[in-house]
Design a protein around this motif. Structure first.
Motif, short mmCIF file in Angstrom:
data_model
loop_
_atom_site.label_atom_id
_atom_site.label_comp_id
_atom_site.label_asym_id
_atom_site.label_seq_id
_atom_site.Cartn_x
_atom_site.Cartn_y
_atom_site.Cartn_z
N THR A 41 0.81 -1.22 0.00
CA THR A 41 0.00 0.00 0.00
C THR A 41 0.85 1.27 0.00
O THR A 41 0.40 2.32 -0.46
CB THR A 41 -0.95 0.04 1.22
N PHE A 42 2.09 1.18 0.49
CA PHE A 42 2.93 2.38 0.56
C PHE A 42 3.34 2.88 -0.82
O PHE A 42 3.17 4.07 -1.12
CB PHE A 42 4.14 2.12 1.45
N PRO A 43 3.90 2.01 -1.69
CA PRO A 43 4.22 2.52 -3.04
C PRO A 43 2.98 2.84 -3.87
O PRO A 43 3.10 3.52 -4.89
CB PRO A 43 5.01 1.36 -3.67
N ILE A 44 1.82 2.37 -3.45
CA ILE A 44 0.58 2.77 -4.14
C ILE A 44 0.19 4.18 -3.71
O ILE A 44 0.00 5.07 -4.55
CB ILE A 44 -0.57 1.78 -3.84
N THR A 45 0.07 4.40 -2.41
CA THR A 45 -0.42 5.69 -1.93
C THR A 45 0.57 6.82 -2.21
O THR A 45 0.16 7.97 -2.39
CB THR A 45 -0.72 5.64 -0.42
N GLU A 46 1.86 6.52 -2.28
CA GLU A 46 2.82 7.60 -2.53
C GLU A 46 2.74 8.12 -3.96
O GLU A 46 3.32 9.15 -4.29
CB GLU A 46 4.25 7.12 -2.23
N GLN A 47 2.00 7.42 -4.82
CA GLN A 47 1.83 7.88 -6.20
C GLN A 47 0.72 8.93 -6.33
O GLN A 47 0.57 9.54 -7.39
CB GLN A 47 1.52 6.70 -7.12
N ALA A 48 -0.04 9.13 -5.25
CA ALA A 48 -1.14 10.10 -5.31
C ALA A 48 -0.60 11.49 -5.59
O ALA A 48 0.40 11.91 -5.01
CB ALA A 48 -1.91 10.08 -3.99
N GLU A 49 -1.25 12.19 -6.50
CA GLU A 49 -0.85 13.54 -6.86
C GLU A 49 -1.87 14.54 -6.33
O GLU A 49 -3.08 14.27 -6.35
CB GLU A 49 -0.73 13.68 -8.38
N SER A 50 -1.38 15.67 -5.86
CA SER A 50 -2.31 16.70 -5.39
C SER A 50 -2.95 17.39 -6.60
O SER A 50 -2.40 17.39 -7.70
CB SER A 50 -1.56 17.72 -4.53
N GLY A 51 -4.13 17.96 -6.36
CA GLY A 51 -4.81 18.64 -7.46
C GLY A 51 -5.54 17.66 -8.37
O GLY A 51 -5.98 16.59 -7.96
N ASP A 52 -5.65 18.01 -9.62
CA ASP A 52 -6.39 17.21 -10.59
C ASP A 52 -5.56 16.00 -11.00
O ASP A 52 -4.52 16.12 -11.63
CB ASP A 52 -6.72 18.07 -11.82
N TRP A 53 -6.03 14.80 -10.64
CA TRP A 53 -5.28 13.55 -10.90
C TRP A 53 -6.25 12.49 -11.38
O TRP A 53 -7.34 12.33 -10.83
CB TRP A 53 -4.56 13.10 -9.63
N ASN A 54 -5.87 11.74 -12.40
CA ASN A 54 -6.79 10.75 -12.99
C ASN A 54 -6.66 9.35 -12.36
O ASN A 54 -7.27 8.40 -12.84
CB ASN A 54 -6.57 10.66 -14.50
N PHE A 55 -5.84 9.21 -11.32
CA PHE A 55 -5.68 7.96 -10.57
C PHE A 55 -4.89 6.88 -11.30
O PHE A 55 -4.85 5.72 -10.87
CB PHE A 55 -7.04 7.37 -10.13
N GLU A 56 -4.25 7.23 -12.42
CA GLU A 56 -3.43 6.22 -13.10
C GLU A 56 -2.23 5.86 -12.22
O GLU A 56 -1.54 6.73 -11.70
CB GLU A 56 -2.93 6.74 -14.44
N LEU A 57 -1.99 4.56 -12.07
CA LEU A 57 -0.91 4.06 -11.20
C LEU A 57 0.17 3.37 -12.02
O LEU A 57 -0.10 2.75 -13.06
CB LEU A 57 -1.46 3.06 -10.19
N LYS A 58 1.39 3.45 -11.52
CA LYS A 58 2.47 2.63 -12.03
C LYS A 58 2.40 1.27 -11.33
O LYS A 58 1.92 1.15 -10.19
CB LYS A 58 3.83 3.28 -11.74
#
Length: 231
Positions: free
Chosen positions: A98-115
């Motif tokens: 969950t840590f490398p998932i949540t750290e990908q969150a971007e502030s502002g307008d983000w489309n939720f695409e994950l690496k």
């Protein structure tokens, strides 16, 4: 304690990080991961990220990974060495992801695409519920249970139950077998086996030879080995 073996034990913290956790040796980690993920990954380069992670708040529980890397496409790799059986290790591996998932969150307008996130666990034990199963590598992904198809490919867990790998040198079939053989047998070997003559393994055996260590490295390895044997 006097170390009698010629080569280090990769199930010690010192041995694992000496081989896989140093920038100069990252080609070893890349080779191992490419063999493990053969057919779906071809890692050209890796960068080491900090291995200690804290949640969103100071009061949140933190996680400390053995190795945490990122490839040139921004995909994340957690590599964990687990020496002793832990009752909720599967739960722990899910929590760590969950840590490398949540750290990908971007502030502002983000489309939720994950690496993609890969969690690799190298285990010196077998799972209790799979004692009758001699599988060495277990690959886990989110699945659509009705269609029996992978639902989400970007979250992958790989568990290597090393006690289930028992091939002899003569039985090694491919490059990945050779990696598993090294994990299982390195401290028992007196010289590099004839079947392990590839350049990458020549480098590994040179790095793993205890006689090449400084006195401080020998001391650190002896302490790491003592902890492993106590466990």
């Amino acid at each position: 304690m006097i170390v009698k073996e010629r080569y280090i034990n990769l199930f010690t913290d010192f041995g694992f990080k000496k081989i896989f956790g140093e920038e100069l040796n990252k080609d070893l980690l890349i080779d191992f991961l490419n063999e493990l993920l053969k057919g779906e990954q071809s890692i050209k380069d890796l960068s080491y990220n900090k291995n200690e992670h804290i949640g969103r708040l100071e009061s949140d529980r933190k996680a400390i990974f053995d190795l945490y890397c990122e490839n040139d496409r921004g995909e994340k790799f957690i590599v964990e060495l687990q020496k002793t059986k832990q009752k909720f290790f599967k739960d722990r591996s899910i929590y760590y992801s969950t840590f490398p998932i949540t750290e990908q969150a971007e502030s502002g307008d983000w489309n939720f695409e994950l690496k993609a996130v890969y969690t690799v666990a190298i285990l010196d034990f077998t799972f209790d519920d799979e004692n009758s199963d001699k599988t060495v590598v277990t690959l886990v992904r989110l699945m659509d249970t009705q269609k029996k198809k992978v639902f989400f490919k970007k979250l992958t867990f790989l568990y290597l139950q090393m006690p289930n790998f028992n091939k002899t040198e003569e039985e090694l079939e491919d490059h990945f077998d050779k990696w598993l053989y090294i994990f299982k047998n390195l401290p028992k070997l007196h010289e590099r086996p004839k079947k392990l003559q590839e350049r990458i393994f020549k480098k590994l055996f040179n790095i793993a030879e205890i006689a090449r260590f400084s006195s401080l490295e020998v001391e650190a390895y002896e302490e790491s080995l003592r902890v492993y044997r106590d466990l």
